[in-house]
Design a protein around this motif. Structure first.
Motif, PDB file in Angstrom:
ATOM      1  N   PHE A  61       0.519  -0.950  -0.045  1.00 44.00           N
ATOM      2  CA  PHE A  61       0.180  -0.087  -0.291  1.00 44.00           C
ATOM      3  C   PHE A  61       0.382   0.974  -0.120  1.00 44.00           C
ATOM      4  O   PHE A  61       0.257   2.564  -0.556  1.00 44.00           O
ATOM      5  N   THR A  62       1.731   0.548   0.676  1.00 45.32           N
ATOM      6  CA  THR A  62       3.314   2.380  -0.192  1.00 45.32           C
ATOM      7  C   THR A  62       3.422   2.621  -0.889  1.00 45.32           C
ATOM      8  O   THR A  62       2.969   3.508  -1.438  1.00 45.32           O
ATOM      9  N   ALA A  63       3.394   1.397  -1.499  1.00 45.02           N
ATOM     10  CA  ALA A  63       3.848   1.725  -3.763  1.00 45.02           C
ATOM     11  C   ALA A  63       2.188   2.020  -3.475  1.00 45.02           C
ATOM     12  O   ALA A  63       2.630   2.865  -4.540  1.00 45.02           O
ATOM     13  N   MET A  64       2.092   1.742  -3.595  1.00 43.83           N
ATOM     14  CA  MET A  64       0.994   2.471  -4.335  1.00 43.83           C
ATOM     15  C   MET A  64      -0.082   3.391  -4.260  1.00 43.83           C
ATOM     16  O   MET A  64      -1.300   4.058  -4.991  1.00 43.83           O
ATOM     17  N   GLY A 127      -5.673  -6.654  -2.685  1.00 42.81           N
ATOM     18  CA  GLY A 127      -5.771  -5.351  -2.110  1.00 42.81           C
ATOM     19  C   GLY A 127      -5.592  -4.332  -3.414  1.00 42.81           C
ATOM     20  O   GLY A 127      -6.116  -3.502  -3.647  1.00 42.81           O
ATOM     21  N   MET A 128      -5.855  -4.952  -4.298  1.00 41.27           N
ATOM     22  CA  MET A 128      -5.608  -4.695  -5.595  1.00 41.27           C
ATOM     23  C   MET A 128      -7.066  -4.352  -6.122  1.00 41.27           C
ATOM     24  O   MET A 128      -8.050  -3.230  -6.650  1.00 41.27           O
ATOM     25  N   PHE A 129      -8.092  -5.647  -5.522  1.00 41.83           N
ATOM     26  CA  PHE A 129      -9.365  -5.972  -6.311  1.00 41.83           C
ATOM     27  C   PHE A 129      -9.905  -4.505  -4.799  1.00 41.83           C
ATOM     28  O   PHE A 129     -11.140  -3.550  -4.601  1.00 41.83           O
ATOM     29  N   ALA A 130      -9.412  -3.547  -4.074  1.00 44.29           N
ATOM     30  CA  ALA A 130      -9.582  -3.098  -2.821  1.00 44.29           C
ATOM     31  C   ALA A 130     -10.112  -1.445  -3.570  1.00 44.29           C
ATOM     32  O   ALA A 130     -10.589  -0.517  -3.251  1.00 44.29           O
ATOM     33  N   MET A 131      -9.433  -1.616  -4.880  1.00 40.40           N
ATOM     34  CA  MET A 131      -9.049   0.018  -5.407  1.00 40.40           C
ATOM     35  C   MET A 131     -10.487   0.493  -6.265  1.00 40.40           C
ATOM     36  O   MET A 131     -11.492  -1.147  -6.731  1.00 40.40           O
ATOM     37  N   LYS A 132     -11.289   1.415  -5.516  1.00 38.36           N
ATOM     38  CA  LYS A 132     -12.716   1.611  -6.192  1.00 38.36           C
ATOM     39  C   LYS A 132     -11.885   2.873  -7.341  1.00 38.36           C
ATOM     40  O   LYS A 132     -11.724   4.331  -6.908  1.00 38.36           O
ATOM     41  N   GLY A 209     -15.985   4.307  -0.560  1.00 41.60           N
ATOM     42  CA  GLY A 209     -14.186   3.747   0.219  1.00 41.60           C
ATOM     43  C   GLY A 209     -13.635   5.198   0.228  1.00 41.60           C
ATOM     44  O   GLY A 209     -14.519   6.261   0.755  1.00 41.60           O
ATOM     45  N   VAL A 210     -13.048   5.311   0.834  1.00 39.68           N
ATOM     46  CA  VAL A 210     -11.854   6.170   1.413  1.00 39.68           C
ATOM     47  C   VAL A 210     -10.442   7.057   1.186  1.00 39.68           C
ATOM     48  O   VAL A 210     -10.088   5.267  -0.394  1.00 39.68           O
ATOM     49  N   ALA A 211     -10.185   7.402   0.423  1.00 41.09           N
ATOM     50  CA  ALA A 211      -8.873   7.733  -0.175  1.00 41.09           C
ATOM     51  C   ALA A 211      -7.914   8.367   0.048  1.00 41.09           C
ATOM     52  O   ALA A 211      -7.805   7.333   1.223  1.00 41.09           O
ATOM     53  N   PRO A 212      -6.197   7.627  -1.028  1.00 43.75           N
ATOM     54  CA  PRO A 212      -5.299   7.520  -0.408  1.00 43.75           C
ATOM     55  C   PRO A 212      -4.609   7.553   0.533  1.00 43.75           C
ATOM     56  O   PRO A 212      -3.724   7.820   1.654  1.00 43.75           O
ATOM     57  N   THR A 213      -4.733   8.840   1.153  1.00 43.22           N
ATOM     58  CA  THR A 213      -4.218   9.820   2.076  1.00 43.22           C
ATOM     59  C   THR A 213      -5.289   9.452   3.383  1.00 43.22           C
ATOM     60  O   THR A 213      -4.287   9.534   4.185  1.00 43.22           O
ATOM     61  N   GLN A 214      -5.667   9.086   3.106  1.00 39.72           N
ATOM     62  CA  GLN A 214      -7.058   8.821   4.563  1.00 39.72           C
ATOM     63  C   GLN A 214      -6.401   7.223   4.815  1.00 39.72           C
ATOM     64  O   GLN A 214      -6.867   7.122   6.174  1.00 39.72           O
ATOM     65  N   THR A 217      -2.804   7.566   6.773  1.00 36.16           N
ATOM     66  CA  THR A 217      -2.429   8.536   8.440  1.00 36.16           C
ATOM     67  C   THR A 217      -2.429   7.351   9.346  1.00 36.16           C
ATOM     68  O   THR A 217      -1.656   7.003  10.097  1.00 36.16           O
ATOM     69  N   PRO A 218      -3.705   6.648   9.492  1.00 36.20           N
ATOM     70  CA  PRO A 218      -3.468   5.390  10.301  1.00 36.20           C
ATOM     71  C   PRO A 218      -2.937   4.222  10.157  1.00 36.20           C
ATOM     72  O   PRO A 218      -1.625   3.409  11.189  1.00 36.20           O
ATOM     73  N   LEU A 219      -2.353   4.055   8.674  1.00 34.51           N
ATOM     74  CA  LEU A 219      -1.933   3.054   8.582  1.00 34.51           C
ATOM     75  C   LEU A 219      -0.224   3.831   9.270  1.00 34.51           C
ATOM     76  O   LEU A 219       0.300   2.828   9.393  1.00 34.51           O
TER      77      LEU A 219
END
Length: 288
Positions: A61-64, A127-132, A209-214, A217-219
Motif C-alpha cells: 500500500f505504500t507503493a500504491m 488489495g488491488m481489488f479493494a481499489m475503487k 471507500g476512502v482516499a489514499p491519503t485517508q 495516516t492511520p497506516l
C-alpha cells in the motif's frame, strides 16, 4: 488506459522497499528466536506480523500511493483492505509454522513456501481489488502467473533464509534480497492490470471507500508503533541471548591441555630461550 505507477517519483518505491527490508529483517530475527525458544508461538506471531504485515502488506500500500489513473479518482474499500492484511499475516504464519516445526526441511520448505507465496499473491490481488476507480479492471493472465511464481519463489527463499542465515551482515543481506523480491512481485502484478471506462461504476466509485491519503495516516501511525514494539522486543531478546551465552561460557570448566611437548619441541624451545639471553655477538657466533 495508461497507468502511472510513480506519481511522486522514486519516493514511494524507495520507501516501500525500505519498509519491506525492515519488515523482513525483523521477521528473520523473530524466526531465529522462535527456533531456539521453548514456546515458539509468540515469536512466530511476531515474525508473521513483521514479514506479512510490514514487509509485504504495508510495502504494497505504500507503493500504491504512487499509483494513479489519469482522469480517475482512486478510493479504497477499508474492510477488503484490512482483510488483505489478515490474509498476508495468517498465510505467512502458517508457512513459518510448517517450516520451523517441520522435521524434514526438504518437504516442509516447499510446502511452507507455496502456502506463503499463494497468500502473498492473494493479499496483493485482493488489495488491488479493494481499489475503487469507476473503471473495469482486467488482468493479463501470463503476467499474473509470473507474479504468483515470483511470490512463491520469493517466499520459499525467505523461509530458507530464516532457517539458515546467521550473523548481522548475512541477515541484512538476506532481508535486502527479500525486499527486492517482494517489490519485484508487486510491480509485476501491477503491470498485469489494465483498465477501461465503465459507465456503470463511474457514478458510484468516487463516493465509496476512502482516499489514499485517508488510508495513509492511520497506516503510518499503526505500523510505526508496531515496528517500534517489535524492534524493542527483538533488541531485548538479542541482549538477553548474548548475556546468557556469555554466562554459560564463563561457567563451563576449561579443559586442561592434553598435549605434552615432545623432546625435540623442548630442545628447540630451550635453544630459543638460550639464544635470546645471549649478547648479539655470541648469537652470531653460535649460528656460525
Amino acid at each position: 488506459m495508461e497507468f502511472d505507477h510513480f506519481s511522486y517519483g522514486w519516493i514511494t518505491p524507495v520507501v516501500a522497499f525500505f519498509i519491506s527490508v525492515l519488515g523482513s529483517l525483523l521477521g528473520l530475527r523473530c524466526t531465529s528466536h522462535a527456533r531456539l525458544a521453548e514456546w515458539p508461538v509468540g515469536w512466530l506471531i511476531a515474525a508473521a506480523i513483521s514479514l506479512g504485515g510490514a514487509g509485504i502488506w504495508v510495502m504494497h500500500f505504500t507503493a500504491m500511493l504512487g499509483f494513479s489513473i489519469p482522469g480517475a479518482t482512486i478510493r479504497y474499500d477499508v474492510p477488503v483492505t484490512l482483510l488483505s492484511a489478515a490474509i498476508a499475516i495468517v498465510f505467512v504464519w502458517i508457512g513459518l509454522s510448517i517450516v520451523v516445526r517441520g522435521r524434514r526441511e526438504i518437504v516442509a520448505l516447499p510446502i511452507g513456501g507455496a502456502i506463503t507465496g499463494l497468500g502473498v499473491a492473494a493479499m496483493h490481488y485482493l488489495g488491488m481489488f479493494a481499489m475503487k476507480t469507476g473503471m473495469d479492471m482486467e488482468y493479463t493472465l501470463g503476467t499474473v502467473a509470473l507474479s504468483i511464481l515470483i511470490a512463491v519463489v520469493a517466499a520459499t527463499a525467505a523461509l530458507w533464509f530464516m532457517l539458515h542465515v546467521r550473523g548481522l551482515l548475512a541477515t541484512v543481506g538476506a532481508a535486502t534480497i527479500m525486499g527486492l523480491a517482494v517489490c519485484g512481485m508487486h510491480y509485476t502484478g501491477m503491470y498485469s492490470m489494465h483498465a477501461a471506462h465503465s459507465a456503470h461504476h463511474a457514478a458510484v466509485a468516487p463516493d465509496s471507500g476512502v482516499a489514499p491519503t485517508q488510508l495513509l495516516t492511520p497506516l503510518i501511525v499503526t505500523v510505526t508503533l508496531v515496528l517500534m514494539m517489535l524492534v524493542i522486543m527483538v533488541g531485548f531478546a538479542e541482549i538477553d541471548e548474548r548475556s546468557t551465552r556469555d554466562e554459560r561460557l564463563d561457567r563451563e570448566p576449561r579443559e586442561p591441555s592434553t598435549h605434552w611437548p615432545t623432546t625435540d619441541e623442548v630442545r628447540d624451545r630451550q635453544a630459543a630461550d638460550w639464544g635470546l639471553r645471549q649478547p648479539a655477538h655470541r648469537r652470531e657466533l653460535s649460528r656460525r
